[in-house]
Design a protein around this motif. Structure first.
Motif, PDB file in Angstrom:
ATOM      1  N   SER A  12       0.765  -1.114  -0.124  1.00  0.00           N
ATOM      2  CA  SER A  12       0.078   0.116   0.079  1.00  0.00           C
ATOM      3  C   SER A  12       0.902   1.130  -0.088  1.00  0.00           C
ATOM      4  N   ALA A  13       1.959   1.201   0.460  1.00  0.00           N
ATOM      5  CA  ALA A  13       3.025   2.333   0.662  1.00  0.00           C
ATOM      6  C   ALA A  13       3.520   2.557  -0.711  1.00  0.00           C
ATOM      7  N   LEU A  14       3.928   1.532  -1.364  1.00  0.00           N
ATOM      8  CA  LEU A  14       4.264   1.693  -2.985  1.00  0.00           C
ATOM      9  C   LEU A  14       3.293   2.303  -3.827  1.00  0.00           C
ATOM     10  N   GLN A  15       1.965   1.950  -3.405  1.00  0.00           N
ATOM     11  CA  GLN A  15       0.907   2.383  -4.463  1.00  0.00           C
ATOM     12  C   GLN A  15       0.724   3.807  -4.121  1.00  0.00           C
ATOM     13  N   THR A  16       0.659   4.538  -2.661  1.00  0.00           N
ATOM     14  CA  THR A  16       0.577   5.763  -2.625  1.00  0.00           C
ATOM     15  C   THR A  16       1.982   6.725  -2.785  1.00  0.00           C
ATOM     16  N   GLY A  17       2.906   6.186  -2.172  1.00  0.00           N
ATOM     17  CA  GLY A  17       4.161   6.772  -2.491  1.00  0.00           C
ATOM     18  C   GLY A  17       5.218   6.826  -3.344  1.00  0.00           C
ATOM     19  N   GLY A  18       4.877   5.792  -4.315  1.00  0.00           N
ATOM     20  CA  GLY A  18       5.791   5.337  -5.226  1.00  0.00           C
ATOM     21  C   GLY A  18       7.249   4.901  -4.953  1.00  0.00           C
ATOM     22  N   PRO A  19       7.785   4.077  -5.918  1.00  0.00           N
ATOM     23  CA  PRO A  19       9.154   3.497  -5.472  1.00  0.00           C
ATOM     24  C   PRO A  19      10.194   4.478  -4.877  1.00  0.00           C
ATOM     25  N   ALA A  20      10.341   5.338  -5.286  1.00  0.00           N
ATOM     26  CA  ALA A  20      11.403   6.513  -4.645  1.00  0.00           C
ATOM     27  C   ALA A  20      10.901   6.889  -3.372  1.00  0.00           C
ATOM     28  N   GLY A  21       9.449   7.496  -3.389  1.00  0.00           N
ATOM     29  CA  GLY A  21       8.967   7.762  -2.089  1.00  0.00           C
ATOM     30  C   GLY A  21       9.166   6.452  -0.703  1.00  0.00           C
ATOM     31  N   LEU A  22       8.865   5.209  -1.358  1.00  0.00           N
ATOM     32  CA  LEU A  22       8.891   4.189  -0.344  1.00  0.00           C
ATOM     33  C   LEU A  22      10.124   4.172   0.048  1.00  0.00           C
ATOM     34  N   LEU A  23      11.227   4.018  -0.817  1.00  0.00           N
ATOM     35  CA  LEU A  23      12.638   3.931  -0.402  1.00  0.00           C
ATOM     36  C   LEU A  23      13.049   4.914   0.366  1.00  0.00           C
ATOM     37  N   ILE A  24      12.974   6.174  -0.076  1.00  0.00           N
ATOM     38  CA  ILE A  24      13.447   7.336   1.019  1.00  0.00           C
ATOM     39  C   ILE A  24      12.797   7.190   2.293  1.00  0.00           C
ATOM     40  N   GLY A  25      11.376   6.929   2.253  1.00  0.00           N
ATOM     41  CA  GLY A  25      10.649   6.958   3.579  1.00  0.00           C
ATOM     42  C   GLY A  25      11.261   5.867   4.429  1.00  0.00           C
ATOM     43  N   TYR A  26      11.713   4.772   4.046  1.00  0.00           N
ATOM     44  CA  TYR A  26      12.092   3.519   4.648  1.00  0.00           C
ATOM     45  C   TYR A  26      13.740   3.782   5.135  1.00  0.00           C
ATOM     46  N   ILE A  27      14.438   4.607   4.354  1.00  0.00           N
ATOM     47  CA  ILE A  27      15.507   4.991   4.647  1.00  0.00           C
ATOM     48  C   ILE A  27      15.695   5.871   5.845  1.00  0.00           C
ATOM     49  N   ILE A  28      14.665   6.881   5.729  1.00  0.00           N
ATOM     50  CA  ILE A  28      14.784   7.907   7.245  1.00  0.00           C
ATOM     51  C   ILE A  28      14.035   7.305   8.092  1.00  0.00           C
ATOM     52  N   VAL A  29      13.268   6.336   8.045  1.00  0.00           N
ATOM     53  CA  VAL A  29      12.640   5.494   9.506  1.00  0.00           C
ATOM     54  C   VAL A  29      13.826   4.729   9.790  1.00  0.00           C
ATOM     55  N   GLY A  30      14.595   4.293   8.881  1.00  0.00           N
ATOM     56  CA  GLY A  30      15.678   3.430   9.096  1.00  0.00           C
ATOM     57  C   GLY A  30      16.905   3.939  10.101  1.00  0.00           C
ATOM     58  N   VAL A  31      17.312   5.033   9.668  1.00  0.00           N
ATOM     59  CA  VAL A  31      18.120   5.926  10.457  1.00  0.00           C
ATOM     60  C   VAL A  31      17.484   6.331  11.688  1.00  0.00           C
ATOM     61  N   MET A  32      16.015   6.598  11.764  1.00  0.00           N
ATOM     62  CA  MET A  32      15.727   6.810  13.071  1.00  0.00           C
ATOM     63  C   MET A  32      15.722   5.623  14.042  1.00  0.00           C
ATOM     64  N   MET A  33      15.613   4.579  13.460  1.00  0.00           N
ATOM     65  CA  MET A  33      15.532   3.283  14.477  1.00  0.00           C
ATOM     66  C   MET A  33      17.187   3.143  14.796  1.00  0.00           C
ATOM     67  N   PHE A  90      19.911  -4.383   4.868  1.00  0.00           N
ATOM     68  CA  PHE A  90      19.985  -5.514   3.902  1.00  0.00           C
ATOM     69  C   PHE A  90      18.652  -6.020   3.717  1.00  0.00           C
ATOM     70  N   PHE A  91      17.997  -6.253   4.980  1.00  0.00           N
ATOM     71  CA  PHE A  91      16.684  -6.976   5.031  1.00  0.00           C
ATOM     72  C   PHE A  91      15.512  -5.874   4.597  1.00  0.00           C
ATOM     73  N   TYR A  92      15.799  -4.671   4.754  1.00  0.00           N
ATOM     74  CA  TYR A  92      14.633  -3.820   4.795  1.00  0.00           C
ATOM     75  C   TYR A  92      14.865  -2.735   3.353  1.00  0.00           C
ATOM     76  N   ILE A  93      16.034  -2.250   3.511  1.00  0.00           N
ATOM     77  CA  ILE A  93      16.246  -0.942   2.445  1.00  0.00           C
ATOM     78  C   ILE A  93      16.437  -1.957   1.076  1.00  0.00           C
ATOM     79  N   VAL A  94      17.348  -2.854   0.968  1.00  0.00           N
ATOM     80  CA  VAL A  94      17.393  -3.552  -0.412  1.00  0.00           C
ATOM     81  C   VAL A  94      16.299  -4.304  -0.644  1.00  0.00           C
ATOM     82  N   ASN A  95      15.595  -4.971   0.080  1.00  0.00           N
ATOM     83  CA  ASN A  95      14.442  -5.603  -0.471  1.00  0.00           C
ATOM     84  C   ASN A  95      13.164  -4.544  -0.792  1.00  0.00           C
ATOM     85  N   ILE A  96      13.317  -3.389   0.021  1.00  0.00           N
ATOM     86  CA  ILE A  96      12.373  -2.385  -0.610  1.00  0.00           C
ATOM     87  C   ILE A  96      12.618  -1.717  -2.056  1.00  0.00           C
ATOM     88  N   PHE A  97      14.068  -1.666  -2.234  1.00  0.00           N
ATOM     89  CA  PHE A  97      14.475  -1.191  -3.571  1.00  0.00           C
ATOM     90  C   PHE A  97      14.299  -2.129  -4.635  1.00  0.00           C
TER      91      PHE A  97
END
Length: 567
Positions: free
Chosen positions: A73-94, A284-291
């Motif tokens: 659903s995030a890919l559908q609403t945000g697009g592949p770049a939006g999905l990747l950038i969003g996960y990177i930002i939350v990944g840095v936060m985590m 590896f398991f989040y960012i690469v898979n999302i990409f």
């Protein structure tokens, strides 16, 4: 429960124990001979988690339906770049959050972990509010995940009533509880290995699909085509904000390594090691898979609209395999998602029982919930959690899904409050550590990104709360709706109500064990207790040059620390 240690008076050397409270202790023989019972101040829990358990909990413990299904659903609403950038930002936060938690959990491997840190470093009322909201969230997630597991089975057998599978999975969880924390650790170890292998296999398969290496895929070489058509971003900034919410849900449970520290056989070595593993899991398991998913699944695929909850047939991972024309693999990956959902259900039982038991130990829950048997099992809280599991049968009713939507709303944004408060607790701890005469070189483990990382983590959590508020008020593709808003943001007023209610009750009760600070909004630096439940003989002896070096390291710029951490 140990009485609070006296406030620091400014007397004595920096190696002097603060106050008279009994610290967390264990003999070398206990470590050599295996798990032993934790000190009385820890509630009688067993140290039954070993290195392999902690590492797999850190690497694969939180991988579940949030990643495998919710990203659709995030890919559908945000697009592949939006999905990747969003996960990177939350990944840095985590990454920043878990680094801060690792430093605290190594020094104070206490039951309840972050709840206890909130009470100690921020304010007991804030700890009460977040502790109960966090516990309620996991109590409700258990029946939700059991239901989700039943729905995944319908991928193969849609003719059987889902209630059958709910009963089966609930019975399996009851069996796991008989083995205490060791049962939780062993189950997570096995299930996490399966999830890690599945993620690794999908990355390899995704590269093959993208390069046109699957004979049954008539698309041939794909490359970055879907980043141009239908496009890298969808719904503009509005769509990008929705990614934060999905990403936060996918990362939920990452903090369980800190909660497990109290039952780790050797937290001094295991917690730092597990904390470092989080970086590789995020990358590896989040960012690469999302990409990879963004490369091989078009964001305008209509099936992605249904990628919510446990609808595994609409998982972007399953869609990617189906688009490639591979026949048997969708069923295999659906089995992996089923295992992931059950893993989250197992984690839910662990998280809620330990948090509620810690609340009871501090006088913030009924006393009987603090009981732990001789095998280290918090029996009353386990029974409470399993009773909540029976709520899964509510789905048999017509309005069952509506009931669950509102139950889950009770903890909708609580992760942001918890993670942000972990960062704030670390900042307050560092402030008190220096003010009370200690140096950083004495710490057994230091967060790689230091206080700069905690500031970044805290700020990003606030940004995520703002983004969630924006999306809750103005949902993508629809007009403002009060029901939608409260389902997304109900946890925020609940936390504030719990905080205010306990502040009033504790201030008027006159019980010093509950509140000895009156109406003060937060704990002052000199009042922070740095001694109670601290591991014995854990502080390092430092010389004057080492003290000067620790001060210099603390002054190093945050970008340089990030670079150092990455290499």
């Amino acid at each position: 429960m140990n009485p609070p240690a006296p406030a620091y008076t400014g007397k004595g050397s920096n190696h002097e124990e603060l106050g008279a409270a009994k610290p967390y202790s264990e003999s070398n023989d206990a470590l050599a001979n295996g798990p032993s019972e934790v000190e009385e101040g820890q509630g009688g829990l067993k140290r039954g988690l070993h290195g392999r358990h902690m590492q797999m909990i850190a690497i694969g413990g939180a991988i579940g339906a949030g990643l495998f299904v919710g990203t659709g659903s995030a890919l559908q609403t945000g697009g592949p770049a939006g999905l990747l950038i969003g996960y990177i930002i939350v990944g840095v936060m985590m990454l920043c959050t878990i680094q801060a938690l690792g430093e605290l959990a190594t020094l104070y491997p206490v039951n309840g972990a972050y709840f206890t840190y909130f009470c100690r470093f921020l304010d007991p009322s804030w700890g009460f509010a977040l502790g109960w909201d966090y516990a309620i969230g996991w109590l409700v997630i258990l029946p939700f995940e059991i239901t989700a597991a039943g729905i995944t089975i319908q991928f193969w057998r849609s003719d059987l009533n889902i209630g059958i599978w709910i009963a089966v999975f609930l019975a399996l969880l009851v069996i796991v509880q008989f083995f205490g924390v060791r049962g939780y650790g062993e189950v997570e170890f096995v299930l996490s290995i399966i999830k890690v292998l599945a993620c690794t296999g999908f990355i390899i398969l995704g590269v093959v699909i993208d390069c046109g290496g699957v004979p049954t895929d008539n698309r041939g070489y794909i490359g970055a085509h879907y980043w141009h058509d239908p496009g890298a971003f969808r719904n503009g900034f509005h769509g990008f904000c929705t990614v934060f919410v999905t990403a936060a849900f996918a990362f939920g449970g990452t903090e369980l390594t800190g909660l497990a520290a109290a039952e780790s056989a050797d937290p001094t070595r295991m917690v730092p090691k597990a904390t470092r593993q989080v970086f590789w899991r995020i990358c590896f398991f989040y960012i690469v898979n999302i990409f990879i998913v963004g490369l091989i699944v078009p964001a305008d695929n209509p099936n992605l609209l249904n990628a919510t909850g446990a609808k595994t047939a609409y998982s972007p991972f399953v869609i990617a395999i189906r688009l490639a024309g591979i026949k048997a693999l969708p069923s295999i990956f659906n089995a992996v998602i089923t295992i992931s959902v059950l893993s989250v259900a197992n984690s839910a039982t662990f998280a809620s029982t330990r948090t509620i038991q810690a609340l009871a130990m501090r006088g913030m829950a009924p006393k009987f919930l603090a009981y732990v048997d001789r095998r280290g099992r918090p029996v009353p809280t386990v029974i409470l959690q399993l009773l909540f599991g029976l709520l899964a049968f509510v789905n048999e009713a017509k309005k069952g899904s509506t009931v669950f939507d509102w139950l889950l709303a009770l903890s909708g944004v609580s992760n942001f409050f918890v993670w942000g408060s972990i960062c704030a607790s670390h900042l307050r701890f560092r402030q008190a550590w220096r003010a009370q005469g200690y140096s950083l070189s004495q710490l057994p483990y230091r967060a790689t990104l230091g206080v700069g990382g905690s500031w970044v983590g805290l700020i990003l959590n606030v940004v995520c709360l703002i983004a969630q508020f924006y999306v809750a008020v103005w949902p993508v593709g629809s007009s403002p709706d009060a029901g939608v808003f409260f389902q997304a943001y109900l946890a925020a007023p609940l936390i504030l109500a719990l905080y205010g209610g306990w502040k009033i009750y504790s201030s008027l009760s006159g019980n010093p064990l509950i509140n000895s600070r009156g109406w003060k909004p937060f704990i002052r630096t000199h009042e922070i207790d740095l001694a109670t439940n601290r591991r014995e003989n854990i502080l390092r002896e430092d010389s004057e040059p080492e003290r000067r070096e620790s001060l210099a390291q603390e002054a190093v710029s945050f970008p340089k620390k990030v670079f150092t951490a990455l290499i």
